[in-house]
Design a protein around this motif. Structure first.
Motif, PDB file in Angstrom:
ATOM      1  N   ASN A  91      71.843 -21.429  21.548  1.00  0.00           N
ATOM      2  CA  ASN A  91      73.252 -21.555  21.176  1.00  0.00           C
ATOM      3  C   ASN A  91      74.174 -21.142  22.315  1.00  0.00           C
ATOM      4  O   ASN A  91      75.340 -20.876  22.095  1.00  0.00           O
ATOM      5  CB  ASN A  91      73.549 -20.703  19.939  1.00  0.00           C
ATOM      6  N   HIS A  92      73.625 -21.071  23.518  1.00  0.00           N
ATOM      7  CA  HIS A  92      74.404 -20.689  24.701  1.00  0.00           C
ATOM      8  C   HIS A  92      74.389 -21.836  25.700  1.00  0.00           C
ATOM      9  O   HIS A  92      73.351 -22.168  26.257  1.00  0.00           O
ATOM     10  CB  HIS A  92      73.786 -19.456  25.389  1.00  0.00           C
ATOM     11  N   ASP A  93      75.559 -22.434  25.947  1.00  0.00           N
ATOM     12  CA  ASP A  93      75.633 -23.501  26.940  1.00  0.00           C
ATOM     13  C   ASP A  93      75.554 -22.945  28.353  1.00  0.00           C
ATOM     14  O   ASP A  93      75.246 -23.682  29.290  1.00  0.00           O
ATOM     15  CB  ASP A  93      76.936 -24.293  26.781  1.00  0.00           C
ATOM     16  N   ASP A  94      75.815 -21.648  28.510  1.00  0.00           N
ATOM     17  CA  ASP A  94      75.815 -21.054  29.851  1.00  0.00           C
ATOM     18  C   ASP A  94      74.408 -20.694  30.326  1.00  0.00           C
ATOM     19  O   ASP A  94      74.205 -20.414  31.500  1.00  0.00           O
ATOM     20  CB  ASP A  94      76.739 -19.841  29.917  1.00  0.00           C
ATOM     21  N   VAL A  95      73.417 -20.705  29.442  1.00  0.00           N
ATOM     22  CA  VAL A  95      72.023 -20.489  29.852  1.00  0.00           C
ATOM     23  C   VAL A  95      71.440 -21.859  30.173  1.00  0.00           C
ATOM     24  O   VAL A  95      71.251 -22.684  29.291  1.00  0.00           O
ATOM     25  CB  VAL A  95      71.197 -19.797  28.753  1.00  0.00           C
TER      26      VAL A  95
ATOM     27  N   HIS B 206      73.668 -12.726  31.241  1.00  0.00           N
ATOM     28  CA  HIS B 206      73.833 -13.328  29.924  1.00  0.00           C
ATOM     29  C   HIS B 206      73.724 -12.233  28.868  1.00  0.00           C
ATOM     30  O   HIS B 206      72.976 -11.271  29.025  1.00  0.00           O
ATOM     31  CB  HIS B 206      72.764 -14.389  29.660  1.00  0.00           C
ATOM     32  N   ASP B 207      74.463 -12.398  27.785  1.00  0.00           N
ATOM     33  CA  ASP B 207      74.396 -11.487  26.651  1.00  0.00           C
ATOM     34  C   ASP B 207      73.671 -12.229  25.534  1.00  0.00           C
ATOM     35  O   ASP B 207      74.271 -13.036  24.817  1.00  0.00           O
ATOM     36  CB  ASP B 207      75.811 -11.079  26.226  1.00  0.00           C
ATOM     37  N   LEU B 208      72.377 -11.964  25.395  1.00  0.00           N
ATOM     38  CA  LEU B 208      71.553 -12.735  24.466  1.00  0.00           C
ATOM     39  C   LEU B 208      71.289 -11.953  23.187  1.00  0.00           C
ATOM     40  O   LEU B 208      71.224 -10.729  23.188  1.00  0.00           O
ATOM     41  CB  LEU B 208      70.236 -13.123  25.145  1.00  0.00           C
TER      42      LEU B 208
ATOM     43  N   ILE C  34      66.291 -20.674  33.193  1.00  0.00           N
ATOM     44  CA  ILE C  34      65.087 -20.343  32.424  1.00  0.00           C
ATOM     45  C   ILE C  34      63.846 -20.596  33.271  1.00  0.00           C
ATOM     46  O   ILE C  34      62.959 -19.739  33.373  1.00  0.00           O
ATOM     47  CB  ILE C  34      65.031 -21.146  31.109  1.00  0.00           C
ATOM     48  N   ALA C  35      63.771 -21.768  33.892  1.00  0.00           N
ATOM     49  CA  ALA C  35      62.598 -22.129  34.705  1.00  0.00           C
ATOM     50  C   ALA C  35      62.430 -21.189  35.890  1.00  0.00           C
ATOM     51  O   ALA C  35      61.311 -20.788  36.216  1.00  0.00           O
ATOM     52  CB  ALA C  35      62.724 -23.570  35.190  1.00  0.00           C
ATOM     53  N   LYS C  36      63.522 -20.828  36.521  1.00  0.00           N
ATOM     54  CA  LYS C  36      63.459 -19.956  37.701  1.00  0.00           C
ATOM     55  C   LYS C  36      62.893 -18.579  37.356  1.00  0.00           C
ATOM     56  O   LYS C  36      62.139 -17.997  38.122  1.00  0.00           O
ATOM     57  CB  LYS C  36      64.859 -19.796  38.304  1.00  0.00           C
ATOM     58  N   HIS C  37      63.232 -18.066  36.191  1.00  0.00           N
ATOM     59  CA  HIS C  37      62.872 -16.686  35.842  1.00  0.00           C
ATOM     60  C   HIS C  37      61.627 -16.578  34.965  1.00  0.00           C
ATOM     61  O   HIS C  37      61.161 -15.470  34.701  1.00  0.00           O
ATOM     62  CB  HIS C  37      64.061 -16.007  35.161  1.00  0.00           C
ATOM     63  N   TYR C  38      61.080 -17.709  34.546  1.00  0.00           N
ATOM     64  CA  TYR C  38      59.913 -17.688  33.657  1.00  0.00           C
ATOM     65  C   TYR C  38      58.612 -17.583  34.446  1.00  0.00           C
ATOM     66  O   TYR C  38      58.422 -18.240  35.455  1.00  0.00           O
ATOM     67  CB  TYR C  38      59.875 -18.964  32.797  1.00  0.00           C
ATOM     68  N   ASP C  39      57.715 -16.745  33.949  1.00  0.00           N
ATOM     69  CA  ASP C  39      56.341 -16.676  34.434  1.00  0.00           C
ATOM     70  C   ASP C  39      55.419 -16.984  33.264  1.00  0.00           C
ATOM     71  O   ASP C  39      55.705 -16.607  32.121  1.00  0.00           O
ATOM     72  CB  ASP C  39      56.000 -15.287  34.990  1.00  0.00           C
ATOM     73  N   LEU C  40      54.285 -17.625  33.557  1.00  0.00           N
ATOM     74  CA  LEU C  40      53.337 -18.026  32.516  1.00  0.00           C
ATOM     75  C   LEU C  40      52.981 -16.835  31.633  1.00  0.00           C
ATOM     76  O   LEU C  40      52.690 -15.750  32.137  1.00  0.00           O
ATOM     77  CB  LEU C  40      52.081 -18.616  33.153  1.00  0.00           C
ATOM     78  N   HIS C  41      53.035 -17.042  30.351  1.00  0.00           N
ATOM     79  CA  HIS C  41      52.697 -16.072  29.313  1.00  0.00           C
ATOM     80  C   HIS C  41      53.757 -14.988  29.128  1.00  0.00           C
ATOM     81  O   HIS C  41      53.514 -13.999  28.452  1.00  0.00           O
ATOM     82  CB  HIS C  41      51.321 -15.445  29.540  1.00  0.00           C
TER      83      HIS C  41
END
Length: 146
Positions: free
Chosen positions: A23-27, A55-57, A32-39
């Motif tokens: 529900n956040h257009d700013d994310v 971001h305030d999630l 997400i891809a840059k900061h994600y690591d598998l698992h």
């Protein structure tokens, strides 16, 4: 050619699916891809996005970000299936072969190019039919002393 690993393009594909449910257009999917690591779970990913992207999630966002791992696993699994087809990957060892980890009892049907291996000393009466899942390229025949 070696087995595919999760790369940035795959992460972005998974992140696009994840971001659709936020529900956040700013994310952005790129963040997400840059900061994600598998698992990485949704909470870990949310904390990194809060820290690095300001971001305030919410808890609801964490639940959506939890889906990223499943999407990334699906993308990787599909890439592995395509790798098997493109390279005509065949099992290098026969069922029944004794490997360094145990005895090959079958081919894993839910993943690409993987064996089911019964560890040495495991009793099916005690443990049931639990098996290790070993990539073809990580299974090595056990040396037999002559």
């Amino acid at each position: 050619m070696s087995r595919p690993t999760l790369n940035q393009a795959m992460k972005l594909e998974a992140a696009n699916k994840t971001a659709q449910n936020l529900n956040h257009d700013d994310v952005t999917p790129e963040q997400i891809a840059k900061h994600y690591d598998l698992h990485m779970d949704g909470f870990e990913l949310a904390k990194v996005l809060e820290r690095d992207c300001d971001h305030d999630l919410t808890f609801d966002d964490v639940e959506v970000l939890e889906q990223m791992s499943g999407y990334a696993s699906d993308v990787l699994r599909n890439a592995e299936k395509q790798w098997v087809i493109d390279n005509d990957i065949q099992p290098p060892l026969a069922i029944g072969t004794k490997t360094t980890q145990g005895t090959i009892t079958g081919i894993y049907q839910y993943g690409a190019a993987k064996y089911l291996v019964k560890p040495y000393g495991q009793s099916d009466e005690v443990c049931g039919t639990k098996r290790l899942v070993i990539n073809f390229e990580n299974a090595f025949a056990r040396e037999v002393a002559t």
